[in-house]
Design a protein around this motif. Sequence first.
Motif, PDB file in Angstrom:
ATOM      1  N   GLU A   1      65.961  10.378  68.288  1.00 17.88           N
ATOM      2  CA  GLU A   1      66.781  11.420  68.925  1.00 17.88           C
ATOM      3  C   GLU A   1      68.181  10.850  69.189  1.00 17.88           C
ATOM      4  O   GLU A   1      69.193  11.490  68.932  1.00 17.88           O
ATOM      5  N   HIS A   2      68.199   9.618  69.693  1.00 18.55           N
ATOM      6  CA  HIS A   2      69.466   8.950  69.955  1.00 18.55           C
ATOM      7  C   HIS A   2      70.289   8.807  68.672  1.00 18.55           C
ATOM      8  O   HIS A   2      71.508   8.921  68.672  1.00 18.55           O
ATOM      9  N   LYS A   3      69.604   8.548  67.569  1.00 15.46           N
ATOM     10  CA  LYS A   3      70.290   8.382  66.283  1.00 15.46           C
ATOM     11  C   LYS A   3      70.690   9.708  65.654  1.00 15.46           C
ATOM     12  O   LYS A   3      71.421   9.717  64.660  1.00 15.46           O
ATOM     13  N   GLY A   4      70.189  10.795  66.202  1.00 17.78           N
ATOM     14  CA  GLY A   4      70.619  12.100  65.724  1.00 17.78           C
ATOM     15  C   GLY A   4      69.710  12.770  64.706  1.00 17.78           C
ATOM     16  O   GLY A   4      70.094  13.767  64.091  1.00 17.78           O
ATOM     17  N   TYR A   5      68.517  12.216  64.529  1.00 11.15           N
ATOM     18  CA  TYR A   5      67.569  12.874  63.620  1.00 11.15           C
ATOM     19  C   TYR A   5      67.059  14.158  64.267  1.00 11.15           C
ATOM     20  O   TYR A   5      66.791  14.186  65.472  1.00 11.15           O
ATOM     21  N   SER A   6      66.896  15.201  63.448  1.00 18.68           N
ATOM     22  CA  SER A   6      66.399  16.455  64.011  1.00 18.68           C
ATOM     23  C   SER A   6      64.871  16.493  64.029  1.00 18.68           C
ATOM     24  O   SER A   6      64.272  17.260  64.763  1.00 18.68           O
ATOM     25  N   ASN A   7      64.240  15.634  63.211  1.00 16.30           N
ATOM     26  CA  ASN A   7      62.772  15.575  63.252  1.00 16.30           C
ATOM     27  C   ASN A   7      62.274  14.224  62.762  1.00 16.30           C
ATOM     28  O   ASN A   7      63.013  13.442  62.167  1.00 16.30           O
ATOM     29  N   ARG A   8      60.988  13.975  63.045  1.00 15.49           N
ATOM     30  CA  ARG A   8      60.376  12.690  62.670  1.00 15.49           C
ATOM     31  C   ARG A   8      60.332  12.498  61.162  1.00 15.49           C
ATOM     32  O   ARG A   8      60.477  11.379  60.675  1.00 15.49           O
ATOM     33  N   SER A   9      60.097  13.600  60.424  1.00 16.34           N
ATOM     34  CA  SER A   9      59.915  13.469  58.975  1.00 16.34           C
ATOM     35  C   SER A   9      61.119  12.821  58.311  1.00 16.34           C
ATOM     36  O   SER A   9      60.986  11.910  57.483  1.00 16.34           O
ATOM     37  N   GLU A  10      62.310  13.270  58.682  1.00 19.59           N
ATOM     38  CA  GLU A  10      63.513  12.728  58.066  1.00 19.59           C
ATOM     39  C   GLU A  10      63.679  11.243  58.411  1.00 19.59           C
ATOM     40  O   GLU A  10      64.070  10.426  57.575  1.00 19.59           O
ATOM     41  N   ALA A  11      63.381  10.899  59.663  1.00 17.03           N
ATOM     42  CA  ALA A  11      63.487   9.500  60.088  1.00 17.03           C
ATOM     43  C   ALA A  11      62.490   8.627  59.333  1.00 17.03           C
ATOM     44  O   ALA A  11      62.821   7.520  58.885  1.00 17.03           O
ATOM     45  N   ILE A  12      61.278   9.128  59.165  1.00 18.22           N
ATOM     46  CA  ILE A  12      60.242   8.358  58.459  1.00 18.22           C
ATOM     47  C   ILE A  12      60.590   8.224  56.976  1.00 18.22           C
ATOM     48  O   ILE A  12      60.419   7.158  56.384  1.00 18.22           O
ATOM     49  N   ARG A  13      61.129   9.290  56.397  1.00 17.81           N
ATOM     50  CA  ARG A  13      61.565   9.187  54.990  1.00 17.81           C
ATOM     51  C   ARG A  13      62.628   8.099  54.826  1.00 17.81           C
ATOM     52  O   ARG A  13      62.590   7.307  53.886  1.00 17.81           O
ATOM     53  N   ASP A  14      63.596   8.054  55.754  1.00 20.00           N
ATOM     54  CA  ASP A  14      64.637   7.028  55.682  1.00 20.00           C
ATOM     55  C   ASP A  14      64.054   5.620  55.820  1.00 20.00           C
ATOM     56  O   ASP A  14      64.476   4.688  55.135  1.00 20.00           O
ATOM     57  N   LEU A  15      63.084   5.480  56.729  1.00 22.35           N
ATOM     58  CA  LEU A  15      62.448   4.175  56.920  1.00 22.35           C
ATOM     59  C   LEU A  15      61.713   3.743  55.656  1.00 22.35           C
ATOM     60  O   LEU A  15      61.779   2.581  55.251  1.00 22.35           O
ATOM     61  N   ILE A  16      61.032   4.690  55.033  1.00 20.42           N
ATOM     62  CA  ILE A  16      60.292   4.370  53.801  1.00 20.42           C
ATOM     63  C   ILE A  16      61.258   3.974  52.686  1.00 20.42           C
ATOM     64  O   ILE A  16      61.044   2.990  51.972  1.00 20.42           O
ATOM     65  N   ARG A  17      62.365   4.709  52.564  1.00 23.62           N
ATOM     66  CA  ARG A  17      63.361   4.363  51.531  1.00 23.62           C
ATOM     67  C   ARG A  17      63.931   2.962  51.765  1.00 23.62           C
ATOM     68  O   ARG A  17      64.068   2.159  50.844  1.00 23.62           O
ATOM     69  N   ASP A  18      64.224   2.679  53.029  1.00 23.48           N
ATOM     70  CA  ASP A  18      64.770   1.379  53.388  1.00 23.48           C
ATOM     71  C   ASP A  18      63.774   0.267  53.030  1.00 23.48           C
ATOM     72  O   ASP A  18      64.146  -0.789  52.500  1.00 23.48           O
ATOM     73  N   TYR A  19      62.525   0.518  53.290  1.00 21.74           N
ATOM     74  CA  TYR A  19      61.436  -0.415  53.017  1.00 21.74           C
ATOM     75  C   TYR A  19      61.319  -0.658  51.511  1.00 21.74           C
ATOM     76  O   TYR A  19      61.141  -1.789  51.061  1.00 21.74           O
ATOM     77  N   LEU A  20      61.442   0.428  50.741  1.00 20.22           N
ATOM     78  CA  LEU A  20      61.346   0.326  49.284  1.00 20.22           C
ATOM     79  C   LEU A  20      62.536  -0.430  48.698  1.00 20.22           C
ATOM     80  O   LEU A  20      62.377  -1.248  47.788  1.00 20.22           O
ATOM     81  N   VAL A  21      63.729  -0.158  49.236  1.00 26.12           N
ATOM     82  CA  VAL A  21      64.933  -0.859  48.769  1.00 26.12           C
ATOM     83  C   VAL A  21      64.788  -2.352  49.046  1.00 26.12           C
ATOM     84  O   VAL A  21      65.069  -3.195  48.196  1.00 26.12           O
ATOM     85  N   GLU A  22      64.305  -2.658  50.243  1.00 22.88           N
ATOM     86  CA  GLU A  22      64.128  -4.054  50.637  1.00 22.88           C
ATOM     87  C   GLU A  22      63.128  -4.758  49.709  1.00 22.88           C
ATOM     88  O   GLU A  22      63.361  -5.876  49.243  1.00 22.88           O
ATOM     89  N   ALA A  23      62.024  -4.069  49.432  1.00 22.02           N
ATOM     90  CA  ALA A  23      60.990  -4.646  48.567  1.00 22.02           C
ATOM     91  C   ALA A  23      61.514  -4.828  47.141  1.00 22.02           C
ATOM     92  O   ALA A  23      61.270  -5.855  46.505  1.00 22.02           O
ATOM     93  N   ALA A  24      62.261  -3.833  46.652  1.00 18.64           N
ATOM     94  CA  ALA A  24      62.803  -3.914  45.297  1.00 18.64           C
ATOM     95  C   ALA A  24      63.784  -5.076  45.210  1.00 18.64           C
ATOM     96  O   ALA A  24      63.831  -5.816  44.227  1.00 18.64           O
ATOM     97  N   TRP A  25      64.560  -5.236  46.270  1.00 13.89           N
ATOM     98  CA  TRP A  25      65.541  -6.319  46.330  1.00 13.89           C
ATOM     99  C   TRP A  25      64.867  -7.681  46.297  1.00 13.89           C
ATOM    100  O   TRP A  25      65.312  -8.600  45.624  1.00 13.89           O
ATOM    101  N   GLN A  26      63.751  -7.808  47.016  1.00  5.95           N
ATOM    102  CA  GLN A  26      63.034  -9.092  47.040  1.00  5.95           C
ATOM    103  C   GLN A  26      62.566  -9.475  45.645  1.00  5.95           C
ATOM    104  O   GLN A  26      62.493 -10.644  45.293  1.00  5.95           O
ATOM    105  N   ASN A  27      62.252  -8.462  44.822  1.00  2.39           N
ATOM    106  CA  ASN A  27      61.674  -8.731  43.505  1.00  2.39           C
ATOM    107  C   ASN A  27      62.685  -8.713  42.366  1.00  2.39           C
ATOM    108  O   ASN A  27      62.377  -9.114  41.265  1.00  2.39           O
TER     109      ASN A  27
END
Length: 139
Positions: free
Chosen positions: A25-51
């Motif tokens: 809420e503090h970050k300005g997300y209107s719902n959990r889904s969008e925040a979770i999608r961003d977290l998953i994308r970030d996680y995937l980018v990080e994993a792709a970067w490691q490899n």
Amino acid sequence: MDNRIQRFGVSIEPELLKKFDALIEHKGYSNRSEAIRDLIRDYLVEAAWQNTKGLAVGTVTLVYNHHQHELADKLTELQHHYHDQIISVLHVHLDAHNCLEVLVVKGLRESILEIADRLGSIKGVKHCKFVITTTGEDL
Ligand code: NI
């Protein structure tokens, strides 16, 4: 492949969810889904970067005192050395003494990591943060 949005349930402790909700809420997300999608994308980018062995893009953020003896010259010399990989530089004069520089880097993983390491280890650089990101093609 079915490209329709899918829903899934998540089991989570109430205290953790409360903290998560307050943060998004503090970050300005209107719902959990969008925040979770961003977290998953970030996680995937990080994993792709490691490899990754290939091409990578990222930013190097530096804070330094430009009065420090020879520091600005060393930074400039090093940036010219890596002119093929440093595609853009933003310089902000933070106050009478301190400068902020953000470099956009693109190249082989090893070579852009080397840039961040070499810039960050120059005496007088107060802070150096390397962030890897993605060209966006795979997300
Ligand atoms: Ni400056």
